[in-house]
Design a protein around this motif. Structure first.
Motif, PDB file in Angstrom:
ATOM      1  N   UNK A  86     102.964 -31.888  32.191  1.00 23.24           N
ATOM      2  CA  UNK A  86     103.913 -31.879  31.075  1.00 23.24           C
ATOM      3  C   UNK A  86     103.171 -32.048  29.752  1.00 23.24           C
ATOM      4  N   UNK A  87     102.172 -32.927  29.749  1.00 27.70           N
ATOM      5  CA  UNK A  87     101.443 -33.166  28.503  1.00 27.70           C
ATOM      6  C   UNK A  87     100.795 -31.870  28.027  1.00 27.70           C
ATOM      7  N   UNK A  88     100.140 -31.193  28.949  1.00 32.94           N
ATOM      8  CA  UNK A  88      99.456 -29.957  28.553  1.00 32.94           C
ATOM      9  C   UNK A  88     100.468 -28.895  28.120  1.00 32.94           C
ATOM     10  N   UNK A  89     101.571 -28.804  28.865  1.00 31.57           N
ATOM     11  CA  UNK A  89     102.606 -27.836  28.471  1.00 31.57           C
ATOM     12  C   UNK A  89     103.085 -28.123  27.063  1.00 31.57           C
ATOM     13  N   UNK A  90     103.268 -29.382  26.796  1.00 29.71           N
ATOM     14  CA  UNK A  90     103.774 -29.753  25.478  1.00 29.71           C
ATOM     15  C   UNK A  90     102.777 -29.318  24.406  1.00 29.71           C
ATOM     16  N   UNK A 144     100.559 -27.025  24.565  1.00 31.00           N
ATOM     17  CA  UNK A 144     100.510 -25.566  24.435  1.00 31.00           C
ATOM     18  C   UNK A 144     101.747 -25.029  23.721  1.00 31.00           C
ATOM     19  N   UNK A 145     102.888 -25.649  24.006  1.00 29.90           N
ATOM     20  CA  UNK A 145     104.100 -25.213  23.319  1.00 29.90           C
ATOM     21  C   UNK A 145     103.978 -25.502  21.839  1.00 29.90           C
ATOM     22  N   UNK A 146     103.444 -26.667  21.531  1.00 32.22           N
ATOM     23  CA  UNK A 146     103.272 -27.014  20.123  1.00 32.22           C
ATOM     24  C   UNK A 146     102.330 -26.025  19.446  1.00 32.22           C
ATOM     25  N   UNK A 152     101.902 -22.939  20.300  1.00 29.63           N
ATOM     26  CA  UNK A 152     102.640 -21.687  20.096  1.00 29.63           C
ATOM     27  C   UNK A 152     103.611 -21.793  18.941  1.00 29.63           C
ATOM     28  N   UNK A 153     104.221 -22.993  18.828  1.00 29.89           N
ATOM     29  CA  UNK A 153     105.202 -23.168  17.759  1.00 29.89           C
ATOM     30  C   UNK A 153     104.514 -23.352  16.426  1.00 29.89           C
ATOM     31  N   UNK A 154     103.191 -23.551  16.438  1.00 31.77           N
ATOM     32  CA  UNK A 154     102.480 -23.517  15.173  1.00 31.77           C
ATOM     33  C   UNK A 154     101.708 -24.759  14.801  1.00 31.77           C
ATOM     34  N   UNK A 155     101.918 -25.874  15.456  1.00 30.60           N
ATOM     35  CA  UNK A 155     101.263 -27.084  14.981  1.00 30.60           C
ATOM     36  C   UNK A 155     101.121 -28.094  16.121  1.00 30.60           C
ATOM     37  N   UNK A 156      99.877 -28.315  16.588  1.00 32.62           N
ATOM     38  CA  UNK A 156      99.681 -29.306  17.645  1.00 32.62           C
ATOM     39  C   UNK A 156      99.763 -30.694  17.035  1.00 32.62           C
ATOM     40  N   UNK A 157     100.626 -31.515  17.622  1.00 27.07           N
ATOM     41  CA  UNK A 157     100.863 -32.838  17.052  1.00 27.07           C
ATOM     42  C   UNK A 157      99.853 -33.878  17.524  1.00 27.07           C
ATOM     43  N   UNK A 189     103.007 -19.340  30.216  1.00 20.97           N
ATOM     44  CA  UNK A 189     104.295 -19.489  29.537  1.00 20.97           C
ATOM     45  C   UNK A 189     105.089 -18.203  29.583  1.00 20.97           C
ATOM     46  N   UNK A 235     109.737 -24.561  20.724  1.00 21.81           N
ATOM     47  CA  UNK A 235     109.535 -23.314  19.982  1.00 21.81           C
ATOM     48  C   UNK A 235     110.528 -23.195  18.841  1.00 21.81           C
ATOM     49  N   UNK A 289     110.482 -26.900  16.203  1.00 22.65           N
ATOM     50  CA  UNK A 289     109.350 -27.452  15.493  1.00 22.65           C
ATOM     51  C   UNK A 289     109.229 -26.784  14.132  1.00 22.65           C
TER      52      UNK A 289
END
Ligand SMILES: Nc1ncnc2c1ncn2[C@@H]1O[C@H](COP(=O)(O)OP(=O)(O)OP(=O)(O)O)[C@@H](O)[C@H]1O
Ligand SMILES: Nc1ncnc2c1ncn2[C@@H]1O[C@H](COP(=O)(O)OP(=O)(O)OP(=O)(O)O)[C@@H](O)[C@H]1O
Ligand SMILES: [Mg+2]
Ligand SMILES: [Mg+2]
Lengths: 319, 357, 571, 357
Positions: free
Chosen positions: A55-59, A61-63, A65-70, C251, C416, C419
């Motif tokens: 889950x951590x890695x998915x998160x 990677x999603x971040x 993709x969404x533009x900004x790793x938190x 994904x 997605x 954010x």
């Protein structure tokens, strides 16, 4: 708050601001680590996100993709996962001074990540149903254990996937070993917790499982015994690394230093893990890294072959 | 409230429920809509209420278009009250609350009703003889009692236009009489316009200023009760309202020769030109007389029905079945050969009382 | 003047309409669109490659096949059990209906991993059931739980409360005379049930069945626990495997599979519509709680015995296994007095900060989600039933999808979408408790919508028309006429939203941030760290907490019934 | 099917809806139950159907107890059919299916109906004039059409006991007439017993073999139409069925002195001893005659209502209001002083036709 951390006014360490820490350690352990860290660096406010490695890695990677790793600092189960992030250029190179005391084979040569503790996958046996404790992985393929063995699924557990890669690249085992496991009716379940439960329950007699949870359960009184087989054990190291676009680099580096420092490692041992730093004792019931016979394999090879390994595993274990 | 319905048509799927409806309802007028089952009475009422909008045409209230194909003014803004044919009681409210609801929420309520709300609830409950059942829930009421609640709810706020869809159909004669009186009184006192749907012609005749006879989605005739009853302009109205036997024959001026028999001549002064045009004489059951006296149309008694104060005979004449009502003075039995005459007095009497009510 | 009214009314409606569309677009269309978009993208831009590769994979087809078996099978079990229990509770003169209702809810609130575990133990070769069977002649063996049947069985048992809850109110609202009319027409009790009661209860059954259907689609815990050992993949576990496989395109593949799963969910919606197509409004009635079938004492006792053994089996098996695990010092020790202690409870309640925080967080989240869904969902349901247009139908379709998607996928879609809703602009929702709230609303709104639609389908239009000629079309129409009539159905929906939101795990596990941990997460964390004793102890506390909330709610409902609905003469 | 109701009582909560009901319904008999709204007619019918069980007493069918306080035989085992006052149509079935349903399920269906099911559906649909609406759903029907479906459903399987709760209340006079005929025909053909609830006395008088007059949960009188109409044994029956004016006065043998006026003497041979005992003479509106001829009771016309074929006068006599129906021959206006006579002929005529229907 990186601009604040660069100006050294007020605080004793000069390290301050928010630090986002993503980890797969159990909640309590992560909390203890953070508490110890903030005691030393009271001006750092650590935000923890904890979940399973996957889950951590998915998160992350999603971040991405969404533009900004938190995340600023990441600590998850195994190096293969880090290898993946390294490949995707998500990590920051940092060679901590503390690395000198850490076995170099458990550290990324490029300085992207470093192990923080040692978790061996060993054998667990139910003391009620097993009278004579075995000393070899071969007990799992023995007739007497037919239908009484259990292991975590490499599809769900990163550690199990790693183990699969290591075992199959080791002459003593190879894919044949897994074929005989299948013939001996090995049950595959979701995770290490489920393996331990099944063995503790007596539903199964033997299991492949991470060592520390067995030691804990045994200490609390569960009818289980931990065995380090003589052929050796694969180990994962819960590496730590810094994300490339970490907002608070200084704090992140301080955090990594702390985890690898003597204080940090003693804390790990206190919580119940085998420390990775030389000269720190392992907790009761676990072997230290020096006592262990570690079997391993080339990390980047494992990373490359991961998907194929899983496919092969499926063809063996699929109906 | 003056209301006009202009060229209204209503289509359900492929079924044309209303066609070319034109109707004026004047301020304070009591309009009864009379027609057989399924002719479109309820549909028309729902258009007036604003639950549906017409497929084409428009409804005008107080000189403002309240409904056409495009848009319509919602019911709550129309100052109306309605008695639903199916009652539409609220199953979770007791009788008293049913009547209180419109009093609390009706948007055109007069000041004195607003003040005397509880008094009005009691008053209306007594009016419909349900005072002792105020706390009952709808599920604990009989059919007639439910209908009375529906009626009470509609009249309580004294709306400017009262739409009533067979409001008395489940009541016994006695109660119906007294309800009729109450409605008429309300009508006089509040000056509300009333549109009253019924299938009971005696009710329509007794109460209405104007009767609208509908059939199969169209209006057959509009007129005062007397016009409708005595001067029907279509065979349907004649037979539906007056239960008239539609007798074929030949007209010569105001003279009628039933079955073209030249020996028999009836006076048809009061028959409308429309029916004369169709070669029909509408003879209501009480306009005819059965006797053994020759000179009338010859027929055979084929059915006798006892009706308390009178007897309904079915007489077969030249293969047609006529219904004739006779009082109890004379008696005939099935199979007897009799002669049918037109009562002279009837036509005259009707003429005489035209100036009357 | 009247003319201007006409216009204003239209104007107002437009505004509401716009707000509604905006809400749906932001909450539903956006995340789903991002997901579909992802399934068509690769490094090089737009592509069908994900679909071709996924669909060419043999295991995809095997997975879809398994999924269909599981979903259809478990929905059928849920529907049958749901109807049976609802009928017995609604129509017969059995005693203790309140208590029975509580026992019917329990499987729904016990975490599904506990239920699953309990059933595997119960059905294991030397478990209780095997011992029971060995008493019988013949060599009967308990069902193998690590199989399709096992998954279907446990899932059916976990989802039947959905059907029960949405059906029982509908049954009570069917006017008695409709069944009597069938009975004087000569049909037996069974025939009238089949021909009259069942079709008339369809709004509830179809809604409940649909929810059970999509709940089985998204269910991860049961197929993961039972399917991995049995090597049975369903879409939800397969998608999870893709995501955690962390390969290139993982994904995209997951998104592609999710779209396929979404399509299956849509099929469910269509089937539901087909079923409901013929269903028409009854005359409106309030819930009629008087029993309609008065069984003789002996028959009643038989029914009660059967029902209670079923209820005890389905609730007590998991409940007892949960309770005993939570009271034991260490996992695996026999359940004997010397091993029993309350230390786990002590730890969870006193030593661990997170447990209490999570109770608060989850309660807050669940309550706010419920209130929001209650209002929005009932509004949408109203529009859907009163004005069944293409638009309102698509609305219902779209709202259903997030509930069917695996939680992990939805969580990713939420990241997605939220954010940076507009690239370059981060509204600061992600990373706070707000994102959980939004995700919950997105996921659970359908529960409320179905509950409320079911309720509205039982209200005849003339009821509302009567209120409108009486002068009211706003607040009072709702408060005094519509709400009292729909309240049982609406509450059922709200209850579902509340209960599922309270113990939600999969979505939260990706979206939480420190300080916003939820009940599900804490249980999950204990479980992952190997502390099953803590996790069961905490689960027990949660169940207790829910039971108390239930008690409170039923008291509140009584007060509401008494005060607001029937004797509100004040204004 | 013979049915007996013995000492039946039904209590809702604290309300006593039926008290001490005793009634026999013989094989093939047509029993009409007549009574004001809320008197317990529907309640009684539901007991017969087996939907409710009596609070005390028992119902016996074919010499078998089918309902008492303890247990009851379910409706499907009773060989009955029922028209519900509220129709109780199934919203999910079309008209045709409604009628097919009892044909498929009725447990006492005759062999030829079983074979000719579709034929019977068509036949019944035509009977109620709904053949063209067979595919409609209940929500697409008008009120009267719904009622006809309810009627058709009940009669389709030709049950041995037909229970009808105001089956024609929503129909127009014409349709009602033809339905009446159909019901009577069915009655003759199948020999079914019929219990027919109505609030319309003319319907009861015209159709029934036996009329049961109920009031406030008790049976006031049971008898043939003629007995009920001409020889009421209670003031309620006299006024409810015959709309009789209950005139106070003194009886001396069969002679009656209205208002104790010794100058006026009415012949009361046909008045029952029960009413004589109460010092009442029941004079129906058509038994009285208004004229200017002295020698009758003196009164003042206070209301005139036009009724088409006759006129209803309200006359005030010694503070009492009497209703008198006159034909159109003579006319009186409000305020006129008139004299009221008992029509001699009426009494004789009634006696004469007692042997008649
Ligand atoms: N939704 C609908 N779809 C199709 N036809 C309909 C619908 N509603 C009504 N109708 C038809 O329209 C016609 C008029 O119906 P309406 O209810 O106005 O009759 P009505 O005059 O009130 O009759 P009744 O006296 O029986 O109540 C009927 O033939 C009915 O079958
Ligand atoms: N469930 C109930 N609880 C209390 N009272 C009831 C209940 N059901 C009926 N009643 C009362 O019992 C009485 C008889 O009702 P019933 O329905 O038999 O009347 P009815 O003769 O059919 O009248 P109508 O001609 O108006 O249909 C009525 O006064 C009614 O209010
Ligand atoms: Mg109508
Ligand atoms: Mg009744």
């Amino acid at each position: 708050g990186s601009e604040e951390s660069s100006s050294n006014n007020g605080s004793s360490t000069g390290i301050e601001g928010d630090l986002s820490f993503y980890t797969s350690q159990p909640d309590e352990d992560a909390q203890k680590l953070v508490d110890a860290f903030t005691e030393k660096y009271p001006d750092v406010n650590v935000q923890t996100y904890r979940s399973g490695t996957e889950e951590v890695i998915s998160k992350i990677k999603a971040e991405q993709k969404a533009g900004d790793v938190q995340a600023d600092v990441l600590l998850v189960a195994d190096s293969v996962t880090f290898e993946d992030l390294k490949e995707e250029d998500l990590l920051l190179e940092y060679k901590s001074e503390e690395l000198s005391e850490i076995p170099s084979n458990l550290v990324d040569p490029d300085g992207m990540y470093a192990g923080t503790k040692v978790m061996a996958t060993a054998l667990v046996a139910n003391t009620a149903s097993v009278k004579e404790m075995p000393d070899s992985w071969n007990v799992l393929t023995d007739d007497s254990a037919k239908g009484k063995t259990i292991m975590p699924s490499p599809f769900y557990s990163g550690a199990a996937a790693y183990n699969l890669g290591v075992f199959t690249r080791n002459e003593a085992f190879g894919w044949d070993y897994f074929k005989s496991l299948k013939e001996n009716e090995m049950t595959v379940t979701k995770g290490n917790g489920a393996v331990l439960q099944a063995v503790a329950d007596g539903e199964k007699s033997y299991g492949m499982v991470v060592d520390f949870i067995v030691a804990r359960a045994k200490a609390e009184g569960s009818p289980v015994e931990l065995i380090y087989p003589k052929e050796g054990v694969p180990v994962i190291t819960e590496p730590i690394g810094i994300m490339k676009d970490a907002e608070n680099e200084a704090a992140a580096k301080a955090f990594v230093d702390f985890v690898l420092s003597e204080d940090g490692q003693e804390l790990a041992a206190e919580i119940g893990y085998t420390p990775i730093r030389k000269g720190v004792d392992a907790p009761e019931g676990l072997q230290t890294i020096d006592e262990m016979n570690v079997i391993g394999a080339d990390i980047s090879e494992l990373y490359q072959a991961k998907e194929d390994d899983k496919k092969e595993f499926e063809t063996i274990f699929g109906q | 409230m003056t209301t006009q319905i202009k060229n209204v048509e209503k289509i359900f799927g492929s079924f044309r429920a209303l066609q070319q409806i034109n109707l004026d309802i004047n301020e304070g007028e009591f309009v009864a809509i009379l027609g057989p089952s399924g002719c479109g009475k309820t549909t028309l009422l729902r258009l007036l209420a604003g639950f549906d909008s017409p497929t084409s045409g428009e409804v005008v209230m107080k000189n403002q278009v309240v409904a056409d194909e495009m848009s319509f003014l919602p019911p709550e803004k129309r100052n109306i009250g309605m008695v639903f044919q199916s009652f539409a009681l609220w199953p979770h409210m007791n009788v008293r609350d049913h009547i209180r609801f419109p009093l609390k929420h009706h948007q055109f309520l007069s000041e004195d009703l607003k003040k005397g709300m509880d008094f009005r609830v009691d008053e209306v409950l007594k009016m419909v003889d349900m005072y002792h059942l105020g706390e009952r829930m709808p599920s604990e009421l009989s059919g007639g009692q439910k209908q009375r609640v529906a009626l009470a709810r509609a009249i309580a706020p004294k709306p400017a236009l009262l739409l009533m869809d067979e409001p008395l159909s489940s009541l016994d004669a006695e109660l119906r009489m007294s309800m009729r009186k109450e409605i008429q009184q309300l009508h006089h006192l509040t000056g509300a316009s009333i549109v009253y749907v019924t299938h009971d012609q005696s009710e329509a005749l007794a109460m209405a200023d104007k009767i609208v006879v509908m059939n199969k989605g169209i209006i057959e005739q509009v007129g005062t009760p007397k016009e409708i009853y005595s001067s029907p302009t279509s065979p349907f109205v004649a037979s539906f309202v007056g239960k008239a036997n539609l007798i074929q024959g030949k007209w010569e001026g105001t003279e009628f020769y039933p079955f073209h028999q030249h020996a028999i001549k009836w006076d048809g002064t009061s028959v409308t030109s429309e029916l004369r045009g169709e070669n029909i004489f509408p003879a209501r059951p009480e306009q005819l007389k059965i006797s053994f006296r020759e000179g009338g149309l010859k027929g055979v008694i084929t059915n006798v029905q006892y009706q308390g104060k009178e007897i309904h005979y079915t007489v077969t004449i030249e293969d047609e079945q006529w219904v004739i009502h006779q009082d109890l003075d004379a008696m005939f039995s099935i199979g007897e050969e009799v002669y049918i005459h037109l009562k002279e007095s009837q036509t005259r009497a009707v003429k005489k009382q035209l100036h009357f009510v | 003047m009247l003319q201007s009214f006409v216009h204003r009314v239209h104007h107002q409606n437009k505004w509401w309409f716009l707000i509604g569309v905006l809400f749906v677009v932001i909450f539903f269309v956006l995340p789903i669109f991002r997901l579909v978009f992802l399934s068509f993208s690769s490094e090089g831009g737009f592509t069908f490659e994900n679909y071709t590769s996924v669909l060419q994979d043999r295991s995809t087809w095997k997975t879809i096949e398994n999924t269909l078996y599981v979903v259809v099978g478990s929905s059928i079990i849920a529907i049958i059990l749901g109807i049976m229990t609802a009928w017995v509770v609604a129509y017969t003169n059995i005693r203790q209906k309140k208590l029975i209702q509580l026992f019917i809810f329990l499987p729904f609130i016990i975490p599904s991993y506990i239920t699953t575990l309990a059933w595997t133990q119960f059905m294991s070769k030397n478990g209780f059931f095997a011992n029971l069977l060995s008493l019988l002649p013949g060599s009967l063996e308990p069902m193998n739980m690590y199989s399709l049947q096992g998954i279907i069985f446990v899932m059916g048992l976990s989802h039947y409360p959905l059907v029960y809850l949405l059906t029982v109110g509908v049954l009570r609202k069917i006017p008695r005379d409709l069944e009597y009319a069938a009975r004087v027409s000569g049909s037996s009790k069974w025939q009238s049930f089949k021909n009259i009661t069942l079709p008339l209860a369809l709004p509830g059954i179809a809604s409940g069945g649909f929810l059970a259907f999509i709940a089985s689609l998204d269910n991860f815990g049961i197929p993961a626990f039972l399917g991995i050992p049995g090597n049975i993949r369903v879409l939800s576990t397969y998608i999870y495997e893709q995501i955690v496989g962390l390969g290139p395109n993982s994904f995209e593949r997951a998104a592609t599979l999710s779209v396929i799963l979404g399509l299956i969910a849509l099929t469910g919606t269509f089937i539901q519509w087909l079923l409901l197509k013929k269903s028409k409004n009854n005359e409106t009635a309030v819930e009629d709680k008087e029993p309609r079938f008065l069984f003789s004492k002996r028959k009643r006792l038989t029914i009660e015995l059967l029902l209670w053994s079923f209820l005890l089996l389905t609730t007590m098996v998991p409940l007892f296994s949960m309770l005993s695990a939570s009271l034991i010092k260490a996992y695996g020790l026999p359940f004997t007095p010397e091993h029993i202690s309350l230390k786990n409870y002590q730890f969870v309640l006193l030593e661990n900060q997170k447990a209490i925080t999570s109770l608060k967080n989850s309660a807050n989240l669940a309550i706010i989600t419920t209130i929001f869904c209650l209002v929005a969902g009932t509004g949408i349901a109203y529009v859907r039933t009163k004005k069944p247009s293409i638009l309102s139908k698509s609305l219902e379709m779209i709202i259903g999808i997030p509930y069917a998607l695996p939680g992990t996928v939805l969580a990713l879609a939420m990241i997605f979408a939220w954010m940076e809703p507009i690239p370059g602009w981060n509204p600061g929702i992600y990373g706070t408790i707000m994102i959980l709230l939004i995700a919950y609303v997105t996921r659970f709104l359908i529960l409320q919508v179905r509950g409320s639609i079911t309720a509205f389908m039982q209200v005849d239009p003339s009821i509302e028309e009567a209120a409108r000629v009486s002068g009211s079309n706003g607040f009072y129409k709702w408060k005094q006429i519509l709400l009292p009539l729909i309240i049982p159905g609406v509450i059922s929906g709200a209850l579902l939203v509340f209960l599922t939101a309270l113990t939600e795990l999969t979505v939260s596990s990706l979206l939480w941030s420190s300080g916003t941990e939820t009940i599900g997460l804490v249980i999950f964390n204990f479980e992952q760290a190997g502390y099953s004793t803590y996790s069961t102890a905490f689960s027990c506390i949660v169940v207790l907490f829910i039971l108390l909330a239930f008690l409170l709610l039923s008291i509140l409902q009584k007060l509401w019934d008494r005060r607001v609905l029937y004797h509100d003469h004040s204004n």
